[in-house]
Design an enzyme around this catalytic site. Structure first.
Site, PDB file in Angstrom:
ATOM      1  CD  GLN A  36     -25.176 -10.693 102.259  1.00 39.03           C
ATOM      2  OE1 GLN A  36     -24.575 -11.353 101.437  1.00 39.03           O
ATOM      3  NE2 GLN A  36     -26.430 -10.355 102.102  1.00 39.03           N
ATOM      4  CG  ASN A  61     -19.079 -16.222  99.183  1.00 39.77           C
ATOM      5  OD1 ASN A  61     -19.770 -16.272 100.184  1.00 39.77           O
ATOM      6  ND2 ASN A  61     -18.749 -17.279  98.479  1.00 39.77           N
ATOM      7  CB  CYS A  62     -19.325 -11.014 102.527  1.00 40.44           C
ATOM      8  SG  CYS A  62     -17.600 -10.859 102.958  1.00 40.44           S
ATOM      9  CB  VAL A  63     -23.572 -14.736 100.055  1.00 42.38           C
ATOM     10  CG1 VAL A  63     -23.238 -14.183  98.706  1.00 42.38           C
ATOM     11  CG2 VAL A  63     -22.925 -16.085 100.266  1.00 42.38           C
TER      12      VAL A  63
END
Lengths: 349, 428
Positions: B112, B241-243
């Site tokens: 992501q 984060n890797c959203v």
């Protein structure tokens, strides 16, 4: 440009054949405009013309839908129109359903633009507003002129393949299709302005009206687990190593069906996750964490369940459209039934 | 709490022998910056490149974007609890290199991460195409686990932003803007006739690469709490984060929270902006219930008349969004929620994973599933191959000629749920 060719669909009443007593009238086609078609032709101002009118009794259509559809499709096809218009049906329920059914069929089967019109509470509206453009009309034929006025405007646009504006601009019922555009103000400013209006009890327009949710009641519990065939289905993305079907990490457009007859335990050697919505480390270390094949083999041995179905189905739930998920499940649910599966364990992440 | 933001407008960025700001140009000593970032033994190699607005440059896969800032007066330093001591920040003076940013890229961590195009149609969808970017290309050492990789790159970005920010310490700002929040009682006494408004800031905390840090604390482990808005401006909240790229709040977004900005704009005039309630988006039901109970309780305790609630991410956090909204509405407090949509590529599916009739005031940042075609760029900073596997990409996204067909989901900041951009959607 040559004149736009229109085929118009009306019922026995608007064709002047008769009322309820003539509602079993079989489909027929007449050259040129009939009944409300005259008003359409007038409004088209020479840009378009009704070349043929299909007439069908409401009872006949609704009691012989498949047959009526087939016959009418043949009639429409012969004229190869640029657009197919049905109604307006106002608040006539069976007429509305017929208009919705036949416009959808013409659009699906013949790929011809279609348009109909009816009152918002006509049962045909709820059934078909997502599939075809339905112009909102008054609840009786007293609203004919206004209905035809809005319908001709939209019909010409549809026939010419022009861009269609919003429901408010064009007068059709919202179809639930979301399209992006750049607003004048950034979202945060719009949120603050909306809150100020809401605090003052002034009118405001939400940018996303809440949808009607499709809630599914769970089935009753499985009574005889010891003799049940259990299948595993996951939206957690567990696939054979290398993701042979290239299931997307998000917004999946496909699912996979995989044989686990030879597996008692999934390992990082043979399986992995294709899911893009979580840290894959722990799922890849031991794919049973998402697709519990090991535990189900134990339960199989212990006689708690009858057997584990030899195939499992997997997709990625991350950002995947509800319509895609529905389509996948409709397909493999049939296979699961045919394979004699009694129950399914759905695992997510 | 009162903070002055000294904005130094950066019109250009160049490499130079000394890192400094002069006449609106940010000069970067490349070697010094590389040496600083290379300290981390988890990074095998570090390179620095520049990307400016209008250039035929694609940066991908992008992990985070950070604005260089420096504390000039007042307690603490930038990114407290992470790079600086955990002093409470948000007072005094902070200088900002407006128009500049640090962007982190390098081998993909997971799925992501995003795309920033500096020109072409993709540039319209990301706010970072308008900035003078100092891009860190960080490659991890072999065998590093994803979460260790993420942590290394996260710190690299913050360190670079702090390093560049320090060049602004003694520069006279082009503009100084003051933000002030009084204590609740003082504020209510000062504006007795204005409606009291709080901002409920939902922080991504789904865990395992979906993390946000508050003064260095993993937001999964907080219960909802109250912050002064100016604390955000000093980097009290950072992204880890890797959203999906389109609706992750990068550290840049947290530093420049547009809801905070626009609430301050009306503060003392049309409303009384009393503070920020931070809450999280954990995956366990009990956590969701506890956190939404607490956010509603804090809103009630503050005695506010209305709140704006912003979301981060999609799907699972939609449930937190709706819980926050409905519980706060049931306290008699009016809500507006800011979200984005996943309505399918054709826009015909329902947009959220949860809904409630009480959520009757929604601002949407657009449908993240819409497809965009990105032309080839002369230069790619990072790696182009992940186009097929990043969230929003699909098998065949990347064409041989360098063009990319992806969902907007893959573009960093495209459907930001703080309402940072103008993209939205309507029903047809």
């Amino acid at each position: 440009m040559s004149k736009i060719k229109v085929v118009h669909y009306i019922n026995q009443f608007f064709a002047g054949i008769g009322g309820e007593e003539k509602a079993d009238h079989k489909p027929e086609v007449r050259e040129g405009a009939v009944g409300p078609g005259m008003e359409f032709n007038k409004r088209f101002k020479g840009e378009a013309e009704i070349v043929a009118t299909v007439i069908c009794g409401d009872t006949y259509f609704n009691e012989n839908t498949e047959d009526a559809k087939k016959k009418i499709l043949e009639m429409v096809k012969k004229y190869n129109p640029d657009i197919f218009i049905a109604g307006p049906a106002f608040n006539a329920g069976r007429y509305g359903v017929a208009c919705g059914t036949i416009t959808k069929a013409v659009n699906d089967e013949l790929q011809i633009p279609v348009l109909t019109g009816m009152y918002i509470e006509n049962p045909g509206a709820d059934m078909f507003k997502k599939s075809v453009y339905i112009v909102e009309t008054k609840n009786s034929a007293a609203g004919m002129r206004k209905a035809v006025k809005s319908m001709t405007k939209l019909a010409l646009k549809l026939a010419k393949g022009e861009e269609i504006g919003t429901p408010e601009e064009e007068g059709y019922m919202p179809r639930g299709i979301r399209k992006n555009y750049f607003a004048q103000e950034r979202g945060s400013k719009r949120a603050v302005d909306m809150l100020i209006k809401k605090l003052k009890d002034e009118d405001f327009t939400t940018e996303y009206p809440m949808p009607d949710f499709d809630r599914v009641e769970p089935n009753p519990a499985v009574k005889d687990l010891a003799n049940a065939k259990i299948a595993l289905v996951t939206s957690g993305g567990i696939v054979p190593k290398g993701n042979p079907d290239h299931i997307e990490s998000s917004s999946a457009s496909r699912y996979g069906k995989y044989d686990i007859a030879d597996f008692n335990d999934l390992t990082s050697e043979d399986h992995e996750t294709a899911h893009g919505g979580y840290d894959p480390v722990y799922a890849n270390d031991d794919p049973d964490r998402v697709l519990p094949v090991d535990v189900l083999r134990d339960l199989e041995k212990e006689g708690v369940i009858g057997e584990l179905h030899r195939y499992y189905y997997a997709t990625v739930g991350n950002g995947t459209a509800v319509s895609s998920a529905k389509k996948f499940a409709a397909e493999f649910a049939k296979e699961l039934k045919n394979d004699g599966v009694d129950a399914v364990i759905l695992t997510s992440t | 709490m009162r903070l002055e933001l000294g904005k130094i407008n950066i019109k250009d960025v160049q490499f130079g022998s000394e890192t400094k700001v002069e006449n609106g140009v940010l000069y970067v000593n490349k070697e010094e910056l590389i040496t600083l970032i290379s300290e981390d033994e988890n990074l095998k190699s570090v390179d620095v490149e520049l990307a400016k607005p209008g250039e035929s440059v694609r940066i991908m896969p992008v992990k985070d974007v950070i604005e260089p800032r420096v504390k000039v007066e007042g307690p603490g330093g930038i990114f407290p609890g992470v790079l600086s001591k955990v002093d409470t920040v948000g007072t005094g003076r902070t200088n900002v290199l407006k128009g500049a940013a640090v962007v982190t890229t390098g081998k993909i961590v997971g799925f992501q991460e995003g795309i920033i195009d500096m020109s072409g149609p993709g540039a319209d969808y990301t706010p970072f195409s308008k900035l003078n970017n100092v891009v860190l290309v960080c490659e991890p050492k072999d065998g590093l686990k994803q979460h260790e990789h993420e942590a290394a790159v996260r710190l690299a970005g913050l360190k670079a932003a702090k390093y560049l920010g320090e060049a602004a310490k003694n520069v006279e700002p082009d503009e100084v803007k003051t933000y002030e929040s009084l204590s609740l009682l003082e504020s209510v006494n000062k504006y007795p006739n204005l409606p009291k408004v709080a901002y409920v800031l939902m922080l991504q905390s789904q865990g395992l690469l979906h993390d946000t840090y508050v003064y260095g604390v993993d937001a999964k482990q907080i219960v909802p709490s109250i912050m002064y808005p100016t604390e955000l401006m000093d980097g009290a909240i950072i992204s880890g984060n890797c959203v999906s790229a389109c609706d992750k709040n990068t550290t840049y977004h947290h530093l420049n929270n547009p809801i905070v900005e626009d609430l301050f704009e009306k503060h003392g005039k049309e409303l009384n902006f009393v503070g920020v309630i931070i809450t999280n988006e954990n995956v366990y039901l009990a956590d969701k219930q506890r956190s939404s109970n607490w956010s509603a309780k804090l809103a009630e305790y503050l005695g506010v008349d209305g709140v704006i609630i912003s979301q981060e991410g999609f799907g699972n956090p939609d449930t937190d969004l709706i819980m926050n909204c409905t519980k706060i509405e049931k306290k008699g407090i009016k809500t507006v929620i800011v979200t984005d949509e996943y309505a399918g590529r054709d826009g015909a599916s329902q947009s959220l994973a949860d809904a409630d009739p009480l959520a009757n005031a929604v601002v949407t940042a657009g449908n993240a599933n819409e497809i965009i075609k990105l032309p080839a760029m002369d230069k790619v900073i990072g790696h182009v191959e992940p186009a097929n596997t990043i969230a929003g990409g699909f098998d065949g996204s990347l064409n041989e000629d360098g063009t990319i067909e992806v969902e907007l989901q893959a573009i960093t900041g495209a459907t930001n749920e703080l309402g940072f951009s103008k993209l939205t959607a309507k029903g047809y």
